[in-house]
Design a protein around this motif. Structure first.
Motif, PDB file in Angstrom:
ATOM      1  N   PHE A 144       0.835  -1.201   0.000  1.00 40.67           N
ATOM      2  CA  PHE A 144       0.000   0.000   0.000  1.00 40.67           C
ATOM      3  C   PHE A 144       0.873   1.255   0.000  1.00 40.67           C
ATOM      4  O   PHE A 144       0.576   2.226  -0.706  1.00 40.67           O
ATOM      5  N   GLN A 145       1.968   1.236   0.756  1.00 44.48           N
ATOM      6  CA  GLN A 145       2.853   2.396   0.773  1.00 44.48           C
ATOM      7  C   GLN A 145       3.501   2.607  -0.585  1.00 44.48           C
ATOM      8  O   GLN A 145       3.678   3.749  -1.021  1.00 44.48           O
ATOM      9  N   ILE A 146       3.837   1.530  -1.275  1.00 39.70           N
ATOM     10  CA  ILE A 146       4.417   1.660  -2.614  1.00 39.70           C
ATOM     11  C   ILE A 146       3.412   2.306  -3.568  1.00 39.70           C
ATOM     12  O   ILE A 146       3.773   3.166  -4.376  1.00 39.70           O
ATOM     13  N   VAL A 147       2.148   1.922  -3.461  1.00 41.04           N
ATOM     14  CA  VAL A 147       1.106   2.522  -4.304  1.00 41.04           C
ATOM     15  C   VAL A 147       0.981   4.016  -3.998  1.00 41.04           C
ATOM     16  O   VAL A 147       0.900   4.845  -4.911  1.00 41.04           O
ATOM     17  N   VAL A 148       0.987   4.372  -2.714  1.00 43.94           N
ATOM     18  CA  VAL A 148       0.892   5.787  -2.328  1.00 43.94           C
ATOM     19  C   VAL A 148       2.098   6.561  -2.858  1.00 43.94           C
ATOM     20  O   VAL A 148       1.956   7.685  -3.360  1.00 43.94           O
ATOM     21  N   SER A 149       3.292   5.976  -2.784  1.00 39.91           N
ATOM     22  CA  SER A 149       4.485   6.643  -3.319  1.00 39.91           C
ATOM     23  C   SER A 149       4.391   6.820  -4.827  1.00 39.91           C
ATOM     24  O   SER A 149       4.819   7.848  -5.366  1.00 39.91           O
ATOM     25  N   GLY A 150       3.836   5.829  -5.514  1.00 36.99           N
ATOM     26  CA  GLY A 150       3.637   5.955  -6.959  1.00 36.99           C
ATOM     27  C   GLY A 150       2.670   7.062  -7.301  1.00 36.99           C
ATOM     28  O   GLY A 150       2.882   7.824  -8.252  1.00 36.99           O
TER      29      GLY A 150
END
Length: 149
Positions: free
Chosen positions: A55-61
């Motif tokens: 989820f954090q990777i998606v938010v960073s993207g």
């Protein structure tokens, strides 16, 4: 677009909220989960970590993209600002590049952690077994399941 004419105050407010909220949440949702997964050698905790860190990777993207009005400066908001203010647009592009680096580093880290996860003999079957054992031993969880039927 960034700038005084385009509601920069609300974007700045969102940025402050994100900073105040995401720093403590990152500690709770991925750092502590990974620590407990390694310490307890728990497949279920690894799975929780993978979900939360994903989820954090998606938010960073999404932050790398920088949708206008979202409180995050990224590629979209900074390139649309270049026409109005070159300096502000360049600073925005620098922020977008930092978000992109954060996203790439996060993807690399999750790949390394997954390699460690697999090398210790953990699996999805083991995680579901751990979940079933912990859910079965929890009296409140059992009662909630029975009430929902």
């Amino acid at each position: 677009k960034l700038g005084a004419k385009n509601g920069v105050g609300s974007m700045f407010g969102l940025a402050i909220v994100f900073t105040g909220l995401f720093i403590p949440l990152s500690f709770l949702t991925w750092y502590r989960m990974l620590y407990n997964a390694v310490r307890l050698d728990s497949s279920m905790r690894y799975m929780l970590f993978f979900f939360m860190y994903g989820f954090q990777i998606v938010v960073s993207g999404i932050a790398t993209l920088g949708v206008n009005g979202g409180g995050l400066v990224g590629i979209i908001s900074s390139t649309s600002t270049l026409a109005d203010s070159k300096a502000l647009g360049i600073m925005g592009i620098m922020c977008a590049l930092l978000w992109a680096a954060d996203t790439l580093i996060a993807v690399y880290l999750i790949m390394q952690i997954h390699k460690t996860y697999r090398s210790t003999g953990q699996s999805m079957e083991k995680a579901s077994g751990e979940f079933a054992a912990s859910a079965g031993s929890n009296r409140n969880f059992g009662q909630a399941v029975l009430r929902s039927l």
